[in-house]
Design a protein around this motif. Structure first.
Motif, PDB file in Angstrom:
ATOM      1  N   THR A 271       0.783  -1.301   0.127  1.00 43.50           N
ATOM      2  CA  THR A 271       0.069   0.184   0.014  1.00 43.50           C
ATOM      3  C   THR A 271       0.648   1.167   0.004  1.00 43.50           C
ATOM      4  O   THR A 271       0.718   2.201  -0.659  1.00 43.50           O
ATOM      5  N   MET A 272       2.023   1.186   0.783  1.00 40.80           N
ATOM      6  CA  MET A 272       2.967   2.330   0.734  1.00 40.80           C
ATOM      7  C   MET A 272       3.611   2.710  -0.551  1.00 40.80           C
ATOM      8  O   MET A 272       3.620   3.906  -1.024  1.00 40.80           O
ATOM      9  N   GLU A 273       3.672   1.565  -1.184  1.00 36.79           N
ATOM     10  CA  GLU A 273       4.451   1.807  -2.787  1.00 36.79           C
ATOM     11  C   GLU A 273       3.305   2.181  -3.743  1.00 36.79           C
ATOM     12  O   GLU A 273       3.731   3.155  -4.255  1.00 36.79           O
ATOM     13  N   GLU A 307      10.608   4.207   4.189  1.00 30.97           N
ATOM     14  CA  GLU A 307      11.591   4.370   3.309  1.00 30.97           C
ATOM     15  C   GLU A 307      10.815   3.787   1.882  1.00 30.97           C
ATOM     16  O   GLU A 307      11.280   4.292   1.007  1.00 30.97           O
ATOM     17  N   ILE A 308      10.096   2.562   2.312  1.00 29.10           N
ATOM     18  CA  ILE A 308       9.227   2.289   1.029  1.00 29.10           C
ATOM     19  C   ILE A 308       8.568   3.443   0.550  1.00 29.10           C
ATOM     20  O   ILE A 308       8.659   3.595  -0.781  1.00 29.10           O
ATOM     21  N   PHE A 309       7.915   4.117   1.331  1.00 29.76           N
ATOM     22  CA  PHE A 309       6.963   5.251   0.475  1.00 29.76           C
ATOM     23  C   PHE A 309       7.801   6.291   0.089  1.00 29.76           C
ATOM     24  O   PHE A 309       7.629   6.733  -1.156  1.00 29.76           O
ATOM     25  N   GLY A 314       7.034   9.314  -2.322  1.00 33.83           N
ATOM     26  CA  GLY A 314       6.198   9.963  -1.358  1.00 33.83           C
ATOM     27  C   GLY A 314       7.374  10.871  -0.672  1.00 33.83           C
ATOM     28  O   GLY A 314       8.623  10.702  -0.586  1.00 33.83           O
ATOM     29  N   GLU A 315       6.752  12.024   0.071  1.00 35.62           N
ATOM     30  CA  GLU A 315       7.551  12.995   0.745  1.00 35.62           C
ATOM     31  C   GLU A 315       7.487  12.978   1.972  1.00 35.62           C
ATOM     32  O   GLU A 315       8.764  13.449   2.745  1.00 35.62           O
ATOM     33  N   GLN A 316       6.495  13.143   2.662  1.00 31.90           N
ATOM     34  CA  GLN A 316       6.194  13.123   4.080  1.00 31.90           C
ATOM     35  C   GLN A 316       5.500  11.857   4.641  1.00 31.90           C
ATOM     36  O   GLN A 316       4.538  11.584   4.160  1.00 31.90           O
TER      37      GLN A 316
END
Length: 345
Positions: A271-273, A307-309, A314-316
């Protein structure tokens, strides 16, 4: 008609009267040391539990002793070192659970016949040592508090299994109660909402959405009747209602897969990815299935998934701590314990 009672009989009757009430907080467990040997000892106990890995047949034992315990402890030891409480030389889970026990004891100190202690299902201090300590202090009634908001056979039930094993070796058993899961308890939902909102207001950015990440479980366990998934959904639904958010702003995911079987989905790391690749730049993650921060929250979520995000655009990324021994968190535990002690205090 007058009944005459001998002095000796009166003394025996007095000694048989209820003495003290023990309250034992229990969390999952932790290695004693953040090195390969300590992690290996812990993982062997954990992964040898048929509640955790239900198929404990020959193939699993060969895999566990021939591969997993030869390779995984070294890697997990490095992860533990990232979050280890070096001052106390212990894991944060142990530090926090001890603090929860001490604060609960202080919060209910007006009941001077109640004794509070804590234990780990795997590792130390053990459930056996906790029960022994409480009974040694005169506790003939025992309230066991599994610190899992949502019930599952792999968490709450295995605590009970171990408690029953300990009591099975005792001639003078304490009377036993076990607290129920509190996944939709209003006090718990309120504490989560207060904690989340307080953390969000402290951030230098506004998350586009919140991800509620729960520990994963093999799908087949759910198919066989474990209520865990339904209770995770109920927690998330209640939290959405309390915070005025819909499913697009408060998502439910599951983390910590192990092995090759299908686990509960959607997976947190995937999901983060996907969120990052879909253009989401700011997220916050909360872990409502944990009562205290541990390796799965402090390393897997706050570091690995962050880290994955970020690696995927992703930024924040913000990790929202567990309730731990915060005032809202302790109020949940206190209310739960006092409710289940009714009739004993």
């Amino acid at each position: 008609m007058t009944t005459v009672v001998s002095i000796e009989s009166a003394r025996v009757a007095a000694e048989a009267k209820p003495q003290r009430v023990g309250v034992l907080l229990v969390n999952l467990g932790t290695p004693d040391t953040a090195d390969t040997r300590g992690v290996r000892v812990y993982l062997k106990e954990f992964l040898s539990d048929p509640r955790v890995i239900e198929n404990q047949g020959l193939l699993w034992k060969l895999a566990l002793n021939g591969v997993i315990l030869r390779t995984r402890p070294r890697r997990k030891a490095r992860d533990y070192l990232k979050i280890w409480n070096t001052q106390n030389n212990e894991s944060p889970l142990k530090t926090i659970t001890r603090a929860q026990s001490e604060k609960l004891a202080a919060a209910i100190s007006d009941h001077d016949h109640v004794v509070v202690d804590w234990a780990m299902r795997y590792g130390n201090p053990s459930i056996r040592s906790g029960i022994d300590a409480l009974t040694a202090q005169g506790c003939d009634r025992l309230l066991v508090v599994p610190l899992y908001p949502q019930y599952s056979a792999a968490t709450s039930a295995t605590v009970c299994d171990e408690v029953f094993r300990v009591l099975g070796d005792m001639r003078a058993q304490p009377t036993l109660r076990v607290t129920p899961p509190y996944y939709d308890d209003p006090d718990y939902i309120e504490a989560l909402a207060v904690s989340i909102n307080a953390h969000l207001t402290s951030l230098p950015f506004q998350p586009e959405l919140i991800v509620a990440s729960f520990h994963g479980m093999p799908q087949k366990y759910i198919d066989q009747g474990d209520p865990y998934q339904a209770q995770c959904v109920a927690t998330t639904d209640a939290l959405r209602k309390r915070m005025g958010l819909d499913s697009s702003k408060l998502m439910l995911t599951f983390q910590s897969r192990f092995g090759f079987d299908a686990w509960l989905q959607p997976y947190t790391d995937k999901t983060m990815e996907k969120l990052a690749k879909d253009g989401v730049r700011r997220v916050a993650v909360v872990t409502p299935g944990f009562s205290a921060d541990c390796l799965e929250t402090l390393e897997e979520i706050a570091q690995e998934n962050a880290e994955i995000f970020k690696h995927n655009g992703g930024e924040q990324f913000a990790f929202i701590p567990c309730l731990n021994d915060s005032d809202p968190g302790m109020d949940v535990i206190r209310q739960l314990v006092l409710r289940e002690l009714q009739g004993w205090i």
